[in-house]
Design a protein around this motif. Structure first.
Motif, PDB file in Angstrom:
ATOM      1  N   LEU A  26      42.842  35.958  72.042  1.00 36.01           N
ATOM      2  CA  LEU A  26      43.836  36.658  72.050  1.00 36.01           C
ATOM      3  C   LEU A  26      44.543  37.265  73.213  1.00 36.01           C
ATOM      4  O   LEU A  26      45.632  37.555  73.541  1.00 36.01           O
ATOM      5  N   ILE A  27      43.469  37.295  74.157  1.00 33.03           N
ATOM      6  CA  ILE A  27      43.843  37.599  75.354  1.00 33.03           C
ATOM      7  C   ILE A  27      44.818  36.483  75.931  1.00 33.03           C
ATOM      8  O   ILE A  27      45.820  36.699  76.768  1.00 33.03           O
ATOM      9  N   VAL A  28      44.372  35.192  75.749  1.00 35.21           N
ATOM     10  CA  VAL A  28      45.341  34.080  76.270  1.00 35.21           C
ATOM     11  C   VAL A  28      46.647  34.201  75.727  1.00 35.21           C
ATOM     12  O   VAL A  28      47.428  33.962  76.069  1.00 35.21           O
ATOM     13  N   ARG A  29      46.628  34.558  74.176  1.00 36.46           N
ATOM     14  CA  ARG A  29      47.800  34.727  73.322  1.00 36.46           C
ATOM     15  C   ARG A  29      48.788  35.642  74.242  1.00 36.46           C
ATOM     16  O   ARG A  29      50.033  35.216  74.501  1.00 36.46           O
ATOM     17  N   ASP A  30      48.144  36.808  74.697  1.00 38.28           N
ATOM     18  CA  ASP A  30      49.210  37.796  75.165  1.00 38.28           C
ATOM     19  C   ASP A  30      49.742  37.438  76.394  1.00 38.28           C
ATOM     20  O   ASP A  30      50.720  37.651  76.908  1.00 38.28           O
ATOM     21  N   LEU A  31      48.733  36.696  77.116  1.00 38.29           N
ATOM     22  CA  LEU A  31      49.072  36.406  78.761  1.00 38.29           C
ATOM     23  C   LEU A  31      50.005  35.265  78.654  1.00 38.29           C
ATOM     24  O   LEU A  31      50.857  34.876  79.757  1.00 38.29           O
ATOM     25  N   LEU A  32      50.211  34.404  77.474  1.00 38.21           N
ATOM     26  CA  LEU A  32      51.093  33.363  77.329  1.00 38.21           C
ATOM     27  C   LEU A  32      52.542  33.914  77.310  1.00 38.21           C
ATOM     28  O   LEU A  32      53.567  33.363  77.622  1.00 38.21           O
ATOM     29  N   MET A 101      47.202  33.405  55.600  1.00 38.70           N
ATOM     30  CA  MET A 101      47.302  34.587  56.048  1.00 38.70           C
ATOM     31  C   MET A 101      47.381  35.876  54.806  1.00 38.70           C
ATOM     32  O   MET A 101      46.709  36.976  54.971  1.00 38.70           O
ATOM     33  N   GLY A 102      48.162  35.542  53.735  1.00 39.63           N
ATOM     34  CA  GLY A 102      47.855  36.175  52.495  1.00 39.63           C
ATOM     35  C   GLY A 102      48.761  37.383  52.817  1.00 39.63           C
ATOM     36  O   GLY A 102      49.444  37.793  54.017  1.00 39.63           O
ATOM     37  N   ASP A 103      48.578  38.587  52.030  1.00 37.19           N
ATOM     38  CA  ASP A 103      49.231  39.838  52.297  1.00 37.19           C
ATOM     39  C   ASP A 103      48.427  40.825  53.329  1.00 37.19           C
ATOM     40  O   ASP A 103      47.354  40.726  53.230  1.00 37.19           O
ATOM     41  N   PRO A 104      49.096  41.513  54.210  1.00 37.59           N
ATOM     42  CA  PRO A 104      48.446  42.158  55.232  1.00 37.59           C
ATOM     43  C   PRO A 104      47.752  43.399  54.547  1.00 37.59           C
ATOM     44  O   PRO A 104      48.047  44.005  53.620  1.00 37.59           O
ATOM     45  N   ARG A 105      46.643  43.653  55.463  1.00 40.51           N
ATOM     46  CA  ARG A 105      45.680  44.883  55.045  1.00 40.51           C
ATOM     47  C   ARG A 105      46.528  46.027  55.539  1.00 40.51           C
ATOM     48  O   ARG A 105      47.194  45.770  56.638  1.00 40.51           O
ATOM     49  N   GLU A 106      46.137  47.092  55.136  1.00 39.19           N
ATOM     50  CA  GLU A 106      46.690  48.435  55.362  1.00 39.19           C
ATOM     51  C   GLU A 106      46.428  48.701  57.139  1.00 39.19           C
ATOM     52  O   GLU A 106      47.261  49.239  57.679  1.00 39.19           O
ATOM     53  N   GLU A 107      45.557  48.278  57.507  1.00 43.11           N
ATOM     54  CA  GLU A 107      44.885  48.687  58.743  1.00 43.11           C
ATOM     55  C   GLU A 107      45.378  47.779  60.024  1.00 43.11           C
ATOM     56  O   GLU A 107      45.402  47.665  61.140  1.00 43.11           O
ATOM     57  N   GLN A 108      46.152  46.577  59.451  1.00 44.11           N
ATOM     58  CA  GLN A 108      46.535  45.288  60.250  1.00 44.11           C
ATOM     59  C   GLN A 108      47.803  45.883  60.831  1.00 44.11           C
ATOM     60  O   GLN A 108      48.835  46.206  60.261  1.00 44.11           O
ATOM     61  N   ILE A 109      48.104  45.469  61.987  1.00 44.99           N
ATOM     62  CA  ILE A 109      49.124  45.893  62.653  1.00 44.99           C
ATOM     63  C   ILE A 109      50.192  44.660  63.434  1.00 44.99           C
ATOM     64  O   ILE A 109      49.583  43.512  63.586  1.00 44.99           O
ATOM     65  N   LEU A 110      51.272  44.797  63.758  1.00 49.89           N
ATOM     66  CA  LEU A 110      52.281  43.975  64.396  1.00 49.89           C
ATOM     67  C   LEU A 110      52.122  44.470  65.886  1.00 49.89           C
ATOM     68  O   LEU A 110      52.235  45.729  66.287  1.00 49.89           O
ATOM     69  N   THR A 111      52.172  43.494  67.024  1.00 46.87           N
ATOM     70  CA  THR A 111      52.102  43.857  68.316  1.00 46.87           C
ATOM     71  C   THR A 111      53.210  42.860  68.944  1.00 46.87           C
ATOM     72  O   THR A 111      53.541  41.986  68.425  1.00 46.87           O
ATOM     73  N   PRO A 112      53.899  43.553  70.031  1.00 45.02           N
ATOM     74  CA  PRO A 112      55.073  42.720  70.437  1.00 45.02           C
ATOM     75  C   PRO A 112      54.563  41.249  70.857  1.00 45.02           C
ATOM     76  O   PRO A 112      55.511  40.392  70.821  1.00 45.02           O
ATOM     77  N   ASP A 113      53.374  41.398  71.603  1.00 41.53           N
ATOM     78  CA  ASP A 113      53.082  40.019  72.091  1.00 41.53           C
ATOM     79  C   ASP A 113      52.860  39.136  71.013  1.00 41.53           C
ATOM     80  O   ASP A 113      53.090  37.826  71.196  1.00 41.53           O
ATOM     81  N   ALA A 114      52.114  39.499  69.939  1.00 39.44           N
ATOM     82  CA  ALA A 114      51.720  38.819  68.792  1.00 39.44           C
ATOM     83  C   ALA A 114      52.981  38.198  68.055  1.00 39.44           C
ATOM     84  O   ALA A 114      52.942  36.922  67.749  1.00 39.44           O
ATOM     85  N   MET A 115      53.938  39.205  68.050  1.00 36.50           N
ATOM     86  CA  MET A 115      55.086  38.847  67.185  1.00 36.50           C
ATOM     87  C   MET A 115      56.043  37.762  68.054  1.00 36.50           C
ATOM     88  O   MET A 115      56.816  36.843  67.569  1.00 36.50           O
ATOM     89  N   THR A 116      56.169  37.884  69.463  1.00 36.14           N
ATOM     90  CA  THR A 116      56.621  36.946  70.435  1.00 36.14           C
ATOM     91  C   THR A 116      55.936  35.531  70.228  1.00 36.14           C
ATOM     92  O   THR A 116      56.768  34.570  70.100  1.00 36.14           O
ATOM     93  N   MET A 117      54.716  35.164  70.050  1.00 40.91           N
ATOM     94  CA  MET A 117      53.972  34.077  69.858  1.00 40.91           C
ATOM     95  C   MET A 117      54.075  33.805  68.424  1.00 40.91           C
ATOM     96  O   MET A 117      54.298  32.363  68.346  1.00 40.91           O
ATOM     97  N   SER A 118      54.451  34.427  67.526  1.00 42.75           N
ATOM     98  CA  SER A 118      54.623  34.102  66.203  1.00 42.75           C
ATOM     99  C   SER A 118      55.801  33.521  66.109  1.00 42.75           C
ATOM    100  O   SER A 118      56.152  32.341  65.454  1.00 42.75           O
ATOM    101  N   LEU A 119      56.943  34.123  66.774  1.00 39.67           N
ATOM    102  CA  LEU A 119      58.300  33.495  66.615  1.00 39.67           C
ATOM    103  C   LEU A 119      58.210  31.851  67.438  1.00 39.67           C
ATOM    104  O   LEU A 119      58.964  31.321  66.870  1.00 39.67           O
ATOM    105  N   ARG A 120      57.650  31.890  68.523  1.00 43.92           N
ATOM    106  CA  ARG A 120      57.412  30.770  69.179  1.00 43.92           C
ATOM    107  C   ARG A 120      56.780  29.615  68.405  1.00 43.92           C
ATOM    108  O   ARG A 120      57.179  28.416  68.339  1.00 43.92           O
ATOM    109  N   THR A 121      55.957  30.059  67.671  1.00 40.31           N
ATOM    110  CA  THR A 121      55.168  29.246  66.813  1.00 40.31           C
ATOM    111  C   THR A 121      56.135  28.683  65.808  1.00 40.31           C
ATOM    112  O   THR A 121      56.107  27.522  65.372  1.00 40.31           O
ATOM    113  N   ALA A 122      56.924  29.481  65.116  1.00 41.93           N
ATOM    114  CA  ALA A 122      57.843  29.239  64.219  1.00 41.93           C
ATOM    115  C   ALA A 122      58.947  28.584  64.328  1.00 41.93           C
ATOM    116  O   ALA A 122      59.612  27.900  63.497  1.00 41.93           O
TER     117      ALA A 122
END
Length: 213
Positions: A26-32, A101-122
């Motif tokens: 996850l550190i690598v993911r964000d540094l990408l 992935m299924g449905d998100p749990r209540e405590e799960q969050i979206l972060t800008p870097d995670a979403m950036t990599m999700s878009l690059r993945t998709a």
């Protein structure tokens, strides 16, 4: 704590010894996405204990995956060329993991870097190449992203700019990207809120970005 050793001699084993410890990928993911200060990494990984973050950074530096670099009187962490070779691995893991992935749990969050990599993945460059250049302002949870698609080229940044479509969505955007929820239905049911531009452009977005269910 020393990185785990598995006592086997092959490339997969060595890779896991280098980047297989918890939080490392996850550190690598964000540094990408880009270089980050220690505090920025901690903010993007809010559940990581500070001592674990420090340990992972030290281990990744020792492995030659990341380095410390001075930038305008502050120190940032960035990937080395060797570390950047992990990008297709991270994108493949993201595509593979999205199927479960299924449905998100209540405590799960979206972060800008995670979403950036999700878009690059998709991102599907072969589809985007057949569509007009389009800019999107995507507010995904707390992440405000400016997404520019021009043929097979994708640019995802934080910030504002002229766009063709601005929309807001939460974790339910995954259902749109996986094809489980049609774009017009997503708008009708409030999963996606269109803030600017014609709503039918969400269909173009869904064609451009797709995660296999």
């Amino acid at each position: 704590m020393a990185p785990r050793e598995y006592g086997q001699y092959d490339g997969v084993t060595r890779a896991l010894e280098l980047v297989g410890e918890r939080w490392a990928m996850l550190i690598v993911r964000d540094l990408l996405v880009g270089p980050r200060r220690n505090g920025e990494l901690a903010a993007g990984l809010p559940r990581i204990p500070s001592n674990i973050l420090a340990a992972r950074l030290k281990e990744l530096q020792a492995a030659g995956v990341i380095r410390r670099a001075p930038r305008s009187r502050v120190v940032v962490y960035e990937l080395t060329d060797y570390g950047r070779e992990l990008e297709p691995v991270v994108l493949a893991l993201g595509a593979w993991g999205s199927k479960a992935m299924g449905d998100p749990r209540e405590e799960q969050i979206l972060t800008p870097d995670a979403m950036t990599m999700s878009l690059r993945t998709a991102f599907r460059p072969q589809v985007a190449a057949t569509l007009p250049a389009t800019a999107y302002a995507a507010r995904l949870g707390p992440a405000d992203l400016l997404v520019r698609v021009d043929g097979p080229a994708l640019d995802v940044t934080r910030g504002d700019g002229p766009v063709d479509l601005a929309f807001t969505a939460g974790p339910g955007i995954h259902r749109v990207l996986s094809g489980e929820l049609a774009p017009d239905r997503a708008i009708a049911t409030g999963v996606v809120e269109v803030r600017h531009g014609p709503g039918d452009l969400l269909g173009r977005f869904a064609r451009t970005f797709h995660l296999a269910a």
